[in-house]
Design an enzyme around this catalytic site. Structure first.
Site, PDB file in Angstrom:
ATOM      1  N   GLU A  99       0.824  -1.210   0.000  1.00  0.00           N
ATOM      2  CA  GLU A  99       0.000   0.000   0.000  1.00  0.00           C
ATOM      3  C   GLU A  99       0.858   1.259   0.000  1.00  0.00           C
ATOM      4  O   GLU A  99       0.537   2.238  -0.663  1.00  0.00           O
ATOM      5  CB  GLU A  99      -0.957   0.006   1.205  1.00  0.00           C
ATOM      6  CG  GLU A  99      -2.061  -1.040   1.116  1.00  0.00           C
ATOM      7  CD  GLU A  99      -2.959  -0.861  -0.102  1.00  0.00           C
ATOM      8  OE1 GLU A  99      -3.010   0.243  -0.669  1.00  0.00           O
ATOM      9  OE2 GLU A  99      -3.609  -1.849  -0.499  1.00  0.00           O
ATOM     10  N   CYS A 255     -13.107   1.493 -14.928  1.00  0.00           N
ATOM     11  CA  CYS A 255     -13.628   2.852 -14.757  1.00  0.00           C
ATOM     12  C   CYS A 255     -12.443   3.818 -14.698  1.00  0.00           C
ATOM     13  O   CYS A 255     -12.230   4.520 -13.716  1.00  0.00           O
ATOM     14  CB  CYS A 255     -14.459   2.928 -13.473  1.00  0.00           C
ATOM     15  SG  CYS A 255     -15.463   4.409 -13.375  1.00  0.00           S
ATOM     16  N   CYS A 262     -17.403   1.325 -20.057  1.00  0.00           N
ATOM     17  CA  CYS A 262     -18.709   1.143 -19.405  1.00  0.00           C
ATOM     18  C   CYS A 262     -19.410  -0.126 -19.873  1.00  0.00           C
ATOM     19  O   CYS A 262     -20.108  -0.774 -19.095  1.00  0.00           O
ATOM     20  CB  CYS A 262     -19.592   2.362 -19.637  1.00  0.00           C
ATOM     21  SG  CYS A 262     -18.911   3.850 -18.915  1.00  0.00           S
ATOM     22  N   CYS A 265     -18.453  -2.994 -17.749  1.00  0.00           N
ATOM     23  CA  CYS A 265     -18.431  -2.723 -16.308  1.00  0.00           C
ATOM     24  C   CYS A 265     -19.424  -3.618 -15.558  1.00  0.00           C
ATOM     25  O   CYS A 265     -20.601  -3.682 -15.909  1.00  0.00           O
ATOM     26  CB  CYS A 265     -18.757  -1.259 -16.080  1.00  0.00           C
ATOM     27  SG  CYS A 265     -18.833  -0.842 -14.342  1.00  0.00           S
ATOM     28  N   CYS A 271     -25.006   2.476 -12.192  1.00  0.00           N
ATOM     29  CA  CYS A 271     -24.228   3.703 -12.422  1.00  0.00           C
ATOM     30  C   CYS A 271     -25.125   4.826 -12.943  1.00  0.00           C
ATOM     31  O   CYS A 271     -25.644   4.768 -14.048  1.00  0.00           O
ATOM     32  CB  CYS A 271     -23.099   3.422 -13.405  1.00  0.00           C
ATOM     33  SG  CYS A 271     -22.098   4.878 -13.710  1.00  0.00           S
TER      34      CYS A 271
END
Ligand code: SF4
Length: 456
Positions: A99, A255, A262, A265, A271
């Site tokens: 991270e 995205c 899209c 997706c 959405c």
């Protein structure tokens, strides 16, 4: 849709942070979930357009996203460790390192650094024993060097003060580990320890802003608070780590900022930005399509910059204009001599242990005032070298090579590069910074910044 929200069944935690101002509902954002005459929800609840209020929709979104993640997730070394490492402290450490490395850095760049790091310091205890010089050497090229330093300092704290055990919750991680903020704490706690807590990073901001048509400045504290509430409400209770990674993966691979896919997706049916692009309305729910654009909704795009149909879903998210980075000029000199094996060697000096690029090595350099004539810049550099080497350096002997531009997060740095071949050795002032001669190979293995590699 639920009309009442008890503490145990609430799907949308509407609590605002103590410091947040109470926002009145915009008159142009009526809540379609409420029948006429029903009591208004808590005043901090966002307009219907911008929230998930239907438990069935939340369940469906979780399921779709996790099924897609199981099918399509990228094979990444930290994911393998998080899934298979039985030692909880080592698992938390493995996620933590990934991270920190992934902040501001692409996955493709991080993989090699991550593998080398975990090979060299497979445990917190091993990292705690490393020197800062070793950490900087391995980190060289990843940028934002203070991240490596802080990671190592925090590892020392875990070993020396926490008995070698990683805190297990997001709250404790953020409180006890220096350099661990809200995002990193949530990621470690959910991925390594299964805590049902959300995360909000750049990818999550983009996905959530599009899912719920949030077009106000996405870096503003008010919007960020809403997104944290939303992330915490959405996170899957049984697979929080996978859910958070799936949301981030979606932002990184589907995205994406400029040309989102899209059609592929897994959450497209949830959405509202896509719905608005396709049907001219953000949602089939009546009465909310003009939310804010002609009113004062604090989550809609500002009335001065309404929906631009040529942008489609990329109307969201929006950010306030970035502050221009500060311009700096620095003269730097590559001092070169013939080494004992006949090849060239270069002199590098160590930067101070705090501030920008702390503890890294560089060619002797001196900051320049803006708008100096070239001749004057050369003199400033010659004076700097002279004071440092204790012998006269003629400004005319410095050969101008060119300029190297490097963008740090907040600084637009121009290095004005000179070279100076030397016949013999130089005796450096022992009071000045540590220095050493290196071959080209040794230079690349040293803790030098990417900017200095460009200079060479
Ligand atoms: Fe993003 Fe498009 Fe999916 Fe919406 S449908 S979340 S804009 S990729």
């Amino acid at each position: 849709r639920p009309r009442t929200r008890s503490a145990s069944t609430r799907q949308w935690p509407c609590r605002a942070p103590a410091s947040a101002a109470v926002e009145p509902r915009s008159p142009s954002c009526p809540d379609p979930a409420l029948p006429a005459g029903a009591p208004a929800p808590a005043p901090t609840s966002p307009p219907a357009l911008h929230r998930f209020s239907d438990p069935a929709e939340i369940e469906a979104l979780r399921g779709n996203l996790l099924a897609w993640y199981d099918r399509c997730k990228r094979d990444l070394p930290w994911r393998a460790l998080a899934a298979t490492e039985p030692d909880a402290d080592r698992r938390g450490y493995a996620v933590w390192v990934s991270e920190i490395m992934l902040q501001q850095t692409q996955v493709a760049t991080v993989i090699d650094y991550y593998n080398r790091w975990m090979q060299k310091w497979p445990t917190l205890q091993a990292l705690a024993q490393a020197s800062l010089e070793e950490v900087n050497e391995l980190w060289a090229g990843l940028g934002y060097y203070s991240r490596g330093k802080r990671l190592q300092e925090a590892a020392r704290k875990v070993v020396c003060e926490l008995g070698g055990h990683m805190p297990r919750t997001a709250e404790a991680l953020q409180k006890l580990l220096p350099g661990v903020g809200r995002y990193t704490a949530g990621a470690i706690a959910s991925i390594s320890y299964g805590q049902a807590t959300g995360v909000v990073d750049g990818n999550v901001i983009r996905v959530l802003c599009r899912l719920r048509c949030i077009g106000a400045d996405s870096s503003s504290p008010a919007v960020i608070d809403r997104l944290w509430d939303m992330a915490n409400a959405l996170v899957d209770r049984s697979r929080p780590g996978d859910f958070n990674q799936a949301l981030m993966e979606l932002g990184a691979t589907v995205c994406v900022p400029k040309a989102p896919l899209c059609g592929e997706c897994p959450v497209k049916q949830h959405c509202r930005a896509r719905c608005r692009r396709l049907f001219g309305k953000p949602t089939p729910v009546p009465d909310v399509e003009d939310c804010g654009e002609f009113g004062d909704c604090s989550l809609c795009p500002p009335a001065t910059e309404p929906w631009d149909s040529s942008l489609g879903v990329t109307n969201f998210p929006r950010k306030a204009a970035k502050k221009q980075p500060r311009a700096m000029r620095t003269a730097t000199c590559v001092l070169e001599r013939r080494g004992c094996r006949g090849g060239p060697e270069y002199l590098i000096v160590q930067r101070p242990s705090s501030g920008l690029l702390a503890g890294l090595w560089e060619f002797p350099s001196v900051p320049l005032a803006q708008d100096l004539q070239e001749e004057k810049e050369r003199e400033v550099l010659a004076d700097h070298l002279q004071a440092w080497m204790g012998q006269p350096v003629a400004a005319k002997g410095l050969r101008f090579i060119g300029e190297v531009i490097h963008i740090f997060s907040h600084i637009h740095q121009t290095y004005v590069v000179y070279s100076l071949p030397l016949d013999g050795d130089v005796t450096l002032d022992p009071a000045s910074s540590p220095s050493r001669w290196v071959t080209e190979e040794e230079f690349h293995a040293s803790a030098v910044s990417t900017a200095m590699k460009k200079v060479l």
